[in-house]
Structures are given as structure tokens and as C-alpha cells.
Design a protein around this motif. Structure first.
Motif, mmCIF file in Angstrom:
data_model
loop_
_atom_site.group_PDB
_atom_site.id
_atom_site.type_symbol
_atom_site.label_atom_id
_atom_site.label_comp_id
_atom_site.label_asym_id
_atom_site.label_seq_id
_atom_site.Cartn_x
_atom_site.Cartn_y
_atom_site.Cartn_z
ATOM 1 N N ASP A 199 0.809 -1.219 0.000
ATOM 2 C CA ASP A 199 0.000 0.000 0.000
ATOM 3 C C ASP A 199 0.836 1.258 0.000
ATOM 4 O OD1 ASP A 199 -1.938 -1.868 2.201
ATOM 5 O OD2 ASP A 199 -2.574 -1.271 0.191
ATOM 6 N N MET A 260 -2.052 6.337 5.797
ATOM 7 C CA MET A 260 -2.260 5.876 4.423
ATOM 8 C C MET A 260 -3.444 6.559 3.774
ATOM 9 S SD MET A 260 -1.301 2.004 4.142
ATOM 10 C CE MET A 260 0.161 1.302 4.811
ATOM 11 N N GLU A 261 -4.489 6.755 4.557
ATOM 12 C CA GLU A 261 -5.672 7.397 3.989
ATOM 13 C C GLU A 261 -5.361 8.815 3.550
ATOM 14 O OE1 GLU A 261 -9.174 7.118 6.483
ATOM 15 O OE2 GLU A 261 -9.886 8.913 5.427
ATOM 16 N N HIS A 262 -4.487 9.488 4.307
ATOM 17 C CA HIS A 262 -4.171 10.874 3.946
ATOM 18 C C HIS A 262 -3.165 10.974 2.817
ATOM 19 C CE1 HIS A 262 -6.469 12.590 7.079
ATOM 20 N NE2 HIS A 262 -5.750 12.114 8.046
ATOM 21 N N LEU A 263 -2.252 10.001 2.742
ATOM 22 C CA LEU A 263 -1.121 10.197 1.840
ATOM 23 C C LEU A 263 -1.107 9.345 0.584
ATOM 24 C CD1 LEU A 263 1.772 10.499 4.449
ATOM 25 C CD2 LEU A 263 0.718 12.313 3.156
ATOM 26 N N VAL A 264 -1.594 8.095 0.662
ATOM 27 C CA VAL A 264 -1.411 7.223 -0.506
ATOM 28 C C VAL A 264 -2.682 6.595 -1.058
ATOM 29 C CG1 VAL A 264 0.972 6.649 -0.087
ATOM 30 C CG2 VAL A 264 -0.799 5.315 1.008
ATOM 31 N N PRO A 265 -3.821 7.284 -1.071
ATOM 32 C CA PRO A 265 -4.983 6.623 -1.651
ATOM 33 C C PRO A 265 -4.891 6.405 -3.156
ATOM 34 C CG PRO A 265 -5.590 8.799 -0.831
ATOM 35 C CD PRO A 265 -4.179 8.592 -0.485
ATOM 36 N N HIS A 266 -4.058 7.192 -3.826
ATOM 37 C CA HIS A 266 -3.990 7.038 -5.280
ATOM 38 C C HIS A 266 -3.029 5.906 -5.615
ATOM 39 C CE1 HIS A 266 -3.603 7.900 -9.492
ATOM 40 N NE2 HIS A 266 -4.486 8.865 -9.396
ATOM 41 N N PRO A 267 -3.456 4.952 -6.471
ATOM 42 C CA PRO A 267 -2.625 3.764 -6.697
ATOM 43 C C PRO A 267 -1.312 4.036 -7.412
ATOM 44 C CG PRO A 267 -4.523 3.762 -8.155
ATOM 45 C CD PRO A 267 -4.739 4.879 -7.198
#
Lengths: 453, 413
Positions: A199, A260-267
Motif C-alpha cells: 500500500d 495511508m488514507e491521507h497520503l497514498v490513496p492514489h494507486p
């Protein structure tokens, strides 16, 4: 919610030890600059996340140690046992008698399938001892054979078996002039495989940390132990407890998930870099005082000028003025360029933290056009001081920090690949040229996405 | 006439009082009377009551903080989606008579009291989470307009956030399961009821904290009152419906638009065969309609097919078509059976941990529930797959219309 750490290879195990040690020392530090009750809540929160209780009271790290050689694991276990403040689980390690020869293919295609069951069993046992599992840390290096190849394999298996849990890979980016000839091959294979199953990557560059040790901490003979301690300090300042929301004094339960929700939601954008400030040895701490305004100003400039350290920051770099056309697509060769961020997380710990002003980080010019600062920027705070630093700030950033290093590695690997150097060592173990090409394609795509941000 | 009215006058306020006792926050009989005469002071109370009745249950806390105008909007759209036949209700805040008619329409058409009582049941045990019926109509949604075209990356970003939250939800549920399991394990043997054997969270809480048991007792007493009122209501509701007829008569005669609509106001004045005959007639009409449509389509298809050859190719194609049709039919039937069998899942169930092999009295076993859910999951996955391939086909078709576009599919991981 608990995090299970998987320490892979020589690098992973050495760093893992330093991380747990740093977390433990900090949570039991007496100079927390806060009330006793708050300190207890902090300790409890840290403990739930990274340690578990045993009957006789010594906390056990929630970790699984994996290596193909016994030497480093034995060293790690004995170091923990010696200090005897915390320890590793009795049956939490897996090692063999032979290494991986710095061969990614060997780690991925041979060690992986052969030892899959044993390793996943160990992880399962550790998971069962958690009341609630937030996710996994996988600490590994990119350049070697075990950490990188086996690490990629294990992350894939984690994705298959625990698809709902989060996975963060702590990746050690090798020295540019590293010792392993095929480190670039190993690196691109690792990154491309991880992009499909992990992730988020939290990337630590050996070169950068080395410089920090040399310049900021004045260490003459820099050993891996020094480097690992700086790394552990960075990680601790990110993952130790923080308040769950503005105005709350309860510690957040799931920092991994929130991060993770704030920083890497875009794949396509999964690469995170860490910067922290102040960077100095603990010995000099007593002689320095800081203000939040000063710290945050430096941190912001480090972000936008892509500085790795607190000193030598290029103050000439400025965000583009709104209304003017954007500063052209970023060219990897330009020296003076502005580091555009996709999302940022600032973590503040220490005295008077509630008065710290982070408005400068909410400037829309710092971010891409398709995200508002309210979505792209978050800040976590706690009054409790970290590791005796009266004030300290960390920045976890999903930005163009790593485009240049990535591009360099891809370029070097491509040059080697073009002349088919050392490829037979990989094809011998089932990694075909097509796998290499897939990796190149994926990573070129990642570089392009970040450049066009 | 006079005598009947005399008896009715005494029974009516009582009937209305019973009704309002059984409703959550029911209005006084006086409000009902004023509403008959369309008095404005009765309107706000009735708007609130309708909102309580119609608002989606899960969103109660956020929706109750809506402004009265917004609540009225929700009520109107809910009534509309349920098929309320009378013309759109008057502007907020007037029209108390119309509101009264709407309320009685809801009462008459479905088991409203039972549904409301079910919503606010006091649960003593640990409940199985309620599963939504496959393809059930959700509550009326307030539409949000997007301001202009949005960058695709932003949409991907938001989707990613949603996925993370979903995973967090699942982890939290797993945590809840683990902790529930622990409580059930530690309190086994404590319950007085033989079949249950262990305490639930609520019961454990009661033991730990006597204060909460007082609150629970109050809640139970409240529920009892409403249940008793509902039972009483069943006995005396006839009076109420006779009175509602008079309310309907009191309405001013509307334009021709009202008369043309089929009056579906089912003021049930007598139960019995009359209803059934009506349904039978409607079903027959529907069947005839379907037959007609099927006939015409078959004829058209035959005409089309007659032109094609009868070679061996045609034979195999036909066989393949038949097989695929049979498969689809089987899948449809399967999903129909699933949804009818899984009705059991929609009733509330108490979680009980028991020893393996122990004779379970009534109720579902976990294995059965898991089987039903897996079947539902498989069915939904099939539907998703079908929709995805439809989307892909549509995209391929669209991209074919643009001459300079090269179509590269994302690699399947």
C-alpha cells in the motif's frame, strides 16, 4: 490497533532492532514534559501498537525476524536479551544456513516458495496474538538478495492472505555507489513487484542518512549502527502516539491507517519520504532551544527545495506564484526546481505544540492542481516530547522527492540490461527478460506520473 | 345515526390516544382534531412525526439535526418514492390536513407500527449485524451537484480513500468479533437461561454498572407501553378509519387531475375476499400482457432467424446459445432462491456461543449463515463481473468510433 513488523534480511533485522529500541526508550523516557497520566496513556498506546505482554512483565516486540543467514539474527536477539528491557518472541525467527548471494531471483523464486509456509506460519502466530490488527511493517533493503527478493515475495503473500490489512514497506534505498554490482537490477525488480502488492513505501536513502550523521551529528566513523539509529529516530517520530483530532487528548488508535488514507490513496503515487527536524545528536540538545515558527519554516523549505538535511537548504526555491503559468513540466536534470507535493503530513511533538502554526503548509501553490490543501495536508500533534527533544517535527511527504533517485536507478539498470550484463544470474532462477521489461515499464510510468503532477 | 355518532365520539379520542401512544413521540389527539380542520398549528408536529417515521434509520443522528425545511424535503421525496398518490404536499409549514392523510396512508398501506417498533427494539443480546436485502431500494438520497469537470486523478484519490476506510471498517469488525468472543468465553456459565449459557455485552455492562441497569429498565418499560398501545390499537382502529373517511370528505374538491389518478388510498373498511379478487384480476391482466409481448417478440425473432442458413455452423451456434441461456436462467433462479431463503438473515438474531455438537434449539447456525452469505457474495460477484464486461464492451465500442485512439487495457493483477 497493533502493527506486526516483519524484519527481512541483514538490513531489516538491524534496523528493526533499533526501531523497537527507540520506541521503547522513548515511551519509558522520564522527560516527557507532560503529566503522569498523559505519559501513561502514551506508554499504553505505544505498547498496544508495537509490543505485547508476557507473564513476567517484559514486553515482547510484535515482530517476526527472517534471514537466510543466522549471523545477524543471532546478533539481534542477543542485543535485545542483553539490554533486557524488551525482547523478541522466543519462536519468532526463521533463518537458514545459506544466504541469497545478492540475487533477487534467488530470493524471490527459490527461498520464497521453499520457505513460504514456515514464514507465513510465524506471521500468523504473531497476528493471532493481536486483539486487532492494523497492518504490517516490512523492513527490507532493496539492493541485496534476501531483503529485496524474499521481501517482494512475502509482501505478495501478505497481500493474498491478509488483503484487508494494511502493508507498509520500509525500504532502504542503497548508496548510489554501493558495493553490490547488481543492486540496480534488484532495486527495480523489488519496486515494481511491491507496487502491485503493497500500500505504501516509506523510503530511507542511505546516502541521505549518512550525510545527516556526518554533517549534523558530527560522527567521525559512521557505522551502520549510527545510520540505523537515525532511521529509527525518524520512524519513531512518525509512529509514536499522537492526538486523534484537533482539540482531543485521546491518542489515535490507527496511525497506520490514518497515514495511508491521507497520503497514498492514489494507486500510482505510493512513494513516501521522511524528513525530520531538528537533526542533531542528543548531546547537543541541552544547548539548543527552538521555536515552532523556526522549525516549521525550515521544514517547509526543506520540502519545497527537496533538501535532505537541515543545513545547506536552498532558500532560492520558491513556490510558483498563482496566476502565472506553472513552472513547466519538471525536468529531471534541472538543478533548481520546485518540489510539488501531492500530499503532506506534518507531525509535531513537544512543548506548546498546540500553538504551532502550520498555515504555511496549506498554501495551494505547494500542491498539485487536482487536490485542495484541505485534502492534501494534515497535521498530527502531541504535547508529549519525543526522545528528550523539547520540540521536534517530522514530515511524511508524498511528493517528487524520489523522482530523481528513482530515475537514476532505472537509467543505470537499463544501461546494464541493454548489454545483458549479469542477466543469466536471474534467468537461471526463473526471472525472464520479460519480467525485467515489465518492471521498467511500470517504473517509467511511475516516474512519468510524478513528473506530470 | 345519532346513537352511532354518540358511541363513536367516546371511542374516537381513545382510539387516537392509543395510536399516539404506540407511535414514537406521537402527537396528542387534539393535534389530530385540529389537523382535520387544516389548522396551521398542527402542521409542525405532524411534519416532525412523518420525518421520524420516514427518515432512514442508520442516519438518524445526522439527519435529525437538519433544518425543518430540509426535513420536509426528505418527507416529500420519501412519500413520492413510496408512491403516495395525492398531489405533492403543500409548502412547508402548512397543510396539516394533508399531513394527516399522508400519515394514515402510511399506516394503512403497510405494517408501519410493527416496523417502527422493530426499529427501536431494546436489545439485550449481542446482535448479528443486519444484512441489507439484495437490491433493496435505499433511502431517498440528497443529490450533490459537482462543480464542473473533475480531474480523474482526484476521483481515483477519493476512491482510494474510500477503500482504505472500508478496510478499516473490516478490521474494526474483526476486532469487535475477537473481543465479543472473549466476553462470551469469560462469562460462560453465568447466565440463568440454560440455552444461552453466557452473558452478552449489555448484560455484562449491567453487572458492572448498576446505573446502566436502571436505564435499561426504563427503556424496557417504555417499549412495553408502546407494545401494549399497539395491541390496543388493533382492537379499536376501525373507529379511526371511519373518522378518516370524514377527513377525506372534508377536503375541498380538487381539479380533474386528482380524479383521473387511480385512487389507491386503501382505506381498509373491510378485510376479506374483495381484496383478493382485485389482486387476482390484476395478475391475470399482467399475465395476458406478458404473453402478448412474448408472442410478438418471438414472432419477430423467428422472422429474423428464418433468413439464416441451417448449416452445421448454425447448429453449433444454436447449441452454444441454448447453453448460455440455460446457464443464465439457472443463475437467475439461483439468485431468486437465495434471496427468498436468506430472508431469515434479515430478522434480528442474538449471538450465542455454544459447545460443538450441543443441541441447538432454534435459530441459525454460524455455518449456515456463512454458507448463505458466501452464496450471496458469489451472486454479487457474478453481477459485478457482468457489469464490468458490459462496461468494457461499451468502452471498446466508444473507442472504436474515434479513429486515432489506441486502446490499451490496464494489466490484470
Amino acid at each position: 490497533m497493533s502493527i506486526v513488523t516483519v524484519q527481512l534480511g541483514q538490513c531489516g533485522n538491524q534496523i528493526g532492532f533499533e526501531v523497537f529500541d527507540s520506541l521503547f526508550s522513548d515511551s519509558h523516557c522520564s522527560q516527557g514534559l507532560c503529566s503522569k497520566r498523559e505519559n501513561e496513556a502514551y506508554q499504553a498506546s505505544c505498547k498496544e501498537r508495537f509490543f505485547r505482554e508476557e507473564k513476567n512483565g517484559i514486553p515482547i516486540a510484535r515482530a517476526v525476524l527472517v534471514d537466510m543467514e543466522p549471523k545477524v539474527i543471532n546478533q539481534t536477539l542477543s542485543k535485545a536479551a542483553q539490554a533486557s528491557r524488551w525482547k523478541y518472541g522466543q519462536h519468532a525467527c526463521f533463518c537458514q544456513k545459506q544466504g541469497s548471494g545478492n540475487n533477487w531471483a534467488y530470493g524471490y523464486s527459490m527461498h520464497g516458495p521453499r520457505h513460504e509456509e514456515s514464514i507465513m506460519n510465524l506471521i500468523q502466530k504473531e497476528v493471532e496474538k493481536c486483539d486487532s490488527l492494523s497492518g504490517f511493517f516490512v523492513i527490507m533493503s532493496m539492493a541485496g538478495g534476501t531483503g529485496s527478493g524474499l521481501g517482494a515475495f512475502i509482501t505478495q503473500k501478505l497481500q493474498d492472505q491478509y488483503s484487508n490489512s494494511l502493508k507498509m514497506n520500509q525500504i532502504i534505498w542503497p548508496y548510489g555507489t554501493g558495493e553490490v554490482i547488481v543492486q540496480n537490477y534488484n532495486s527495480i525488480l523489488t519496486l515494481s513487484h511491491l507496487y502491485r502488492s503493497s500500500d505504501a513505501f516509506l523510503i530511507h536513502e542511505n546516502d541521505v542518512v549518512h550525510k545527516i550523521c556526518a554533517k549534523r551529528m558530527n560522527i567521525k566513523q559512521i557505522s551502520f549502527s549510527n545510520i540505523n539509529q537515525v532511521l529509527a529516530h525518524q520512524l519513531g517520530s512518525v509512529f509514536q502516539p499522537t492526538y486523534s483530532s484537533e482539540g482531543s487528548f485521546h491518542y489515535r488508535r490507527n496511525p497506520l491507517g490514518d497515514l495511508m488514507e491521507h497520503l497514498v490513496p492514489h494507486p500510482e503515487f505510493k512513494m513516501l519520504g521522511v524528513r525530520n527536524i531538528p537533526q542533531m545528536s542528543e548531546n547537543s540538545l541541552a544547548y539548543s532551544t527552538f521555536t515552532w515558527a523556526g522549525l516549521l519554516k525550515h521544514l517547509r523549505q526543506m520540502l519545497i527545495s527537496n533538501a535532505k538535511m537541515e543545513e545547506g537548504i536552498n532558500w532560492q526555491v520558491r513556490p510558483p506564484l498563482s496566476g502565472l503559468p506553472p513552472l513547466g513540466k519538471m525536468s529531471v536534470n534541472k538543478e533548481l526546481h520546485f518540489n510539488t507535493s501531492i500530499a503532506n503530513l506534518v507531525i509535531l511533538r513537544g512543548k506548546d505544540v498546540l500553538s504551532a502554526d502550520v498555515e504555511a503548509f496549506k498554501d495551494p501553490a505547494l500542491y498539485t492542481s487536482w487536490l485542495e490543501p484541505v485534502d492534501a495536508f494534515s497535521v498530527w500533534k502531541t504535547q508529549r516530547a519525543f526522545n528528550k527533544y523539547e520540540k521536534c517535527a517530522a514530515l511524511v511527504s508524498n511528493s517528487q522527492f524520489l523522482v530523481k533517485p528513482l530515475d537514476m536507478i532505472v537509467g543505470k539498470a537499463w544501461n546494464m540490461f541493454a548489454s545483458k550484463a549479469y542477466i543469466h544470474q536471474y534467468t537461471k532462477f526463473g526471472i525472464e527478460e520479460e519480467d525485467f521489461l515489465d518492471s521498467f515499464t511500470l517504473l517509467e510510468q511511475v516516474v512519468a506520473s510524478y513528473c506530470n503532477v | 345515526m345519532g346513537r352511532r355518532r354518540c358511541r363513536a365520539t367516546g371511542a374516537l379520542p381513545q382510539a387516537i390516544a392509543t395510536l399516539s401512544r404506540s407511535l414514537p413521540a406521537g402527537p396528542s389527539p387534539e393535534i389530530f382534531r385540529r389537523a382535520k380542520f387544516d389548522r396551521p398549528e398542527a402542521a409542525p408536529v405532524l411534519w416532525q412525526l412523518l420525518f421520524r417515521v420516514l427518515a432512514p434509520p442508520a442516519a438518524d443522528s445526522t439527519w435529525s439535526s437538519l433544518a425543518p425545511e430540509a426535513q420536509a424535503q426528505v418527507v416529500k421525496s420519501a412519500l413520492h418514492s413510496l408512491g403516495y398518490p395525492r398531489p405533492v404536499l403543500a409548502q412547508f409549514p402548512e397543510g396539516s390536513r394533508e399531513l394527516l392523510l399522508a400519515l394514515s396512508w402510511l399506516l394503512a398501506r403497510g405494517p408501519l407500527l410493527e416496523q417502527l417498533l422493530d426499529k427501536t427494539r431494546v436489545q439485550l443480546g449481542d446482535q448479528l449485524p443486519q444484512f441489507e436485502a439484495l437490491g433493496s431500494l435505499g433511502p431517498p438520497v440528497l443529490h450533490v451537484e459537482t462543480e464542473g469537470p473533475m480531474d480523474l486523478r482526484r476521483v481515483q484519490w477519493l476512491m482510494g480513500k474510500l477503500r482504505f476506510r472500508w478496510r478499516h471498517l473490516i478490521s474494526s469488525q474483526q476486532e469487535q468479533c475477537t473481543l465479543l468472543g472473549k466476553i462470551h468465553l469469560y462469562t460462560s456459565g453465568c447466565h440463568s437461561h440454560q440455552n444461552l449459557g453466557h452473558l452478552s455485552v449489555t448484560e455484562t455492562e449491567m453487572l458492572r454498572d448498576p446505573e446502566s441497569s436502571q436505564q435499561l429498565l426504563q427503556a424496557l418499560e417504555c417499549e412495553n407501553t408502546r407494545l401494549e398501545a399497539a395491541l390496543e390499537w388493533r382492537c379499536c382502529e376501525l373507529v379511526f378509519w371511519q373518522w378518516m373517511d370524514t377527513v377525506l370528505d372534508a377536503c375541498p374538491v380538487e381539479g380533474p387531475s386528482v380524479a383521473s389518478q387511480p385512487t389507491v388510498l386503501p382505506m381498509i373498511s373491510e378485510h376479506g375476499l374483495g381484496e383478493l379478487e382485485l389482486i387476482e384480476q390484476e395478475l391475470q391482466a399482467l399475465q395476458e400482457e406478458l404473453q402478448e409481448v412474448a408472442e410478438s417478440r418471438r414472432a419477430a425473432w423467428e422472422a429474423q432467424v428464418r433468413g439464416l442458413g441451417r448449416g452445421p455452423e448454425w447448429g453449433t451456434t444454436r447449441k452454444a446459445l441454448q447453453e448460455s441461456v440455460e446457464r443464465e436462467l439457472a443463475a437467475l433462479q439461483g439468485s431468486w432462491e437465495q434471496s427468498s431463503r436468506s430472508d431469515q438473515l434479515h430478522r434480528p438474531h442474538r449471538l450465542v456461543r455454544s459447545k460443538e455438537g450441543a443441541p441447538g434449539p432454534q435459530g441459525l447456525r454460524a455455518a449456515e449463515v456463512i454458507r448463505m452469505l458466501s452464496a450471496q457474495e458469489a451472486c454479487l460477484k457474478r453481477m459485478l463481473h457482468q457489469l464490468q464486461s458490459q462496461c468494457q464492451q461499451e468502452l471498446a465500442r466508444l473507442s472504436g468510433t474515434l479513429p486515432d485512439l489506441i486502446w490499451i487495457l490496464a494489466p490484470r493483477h
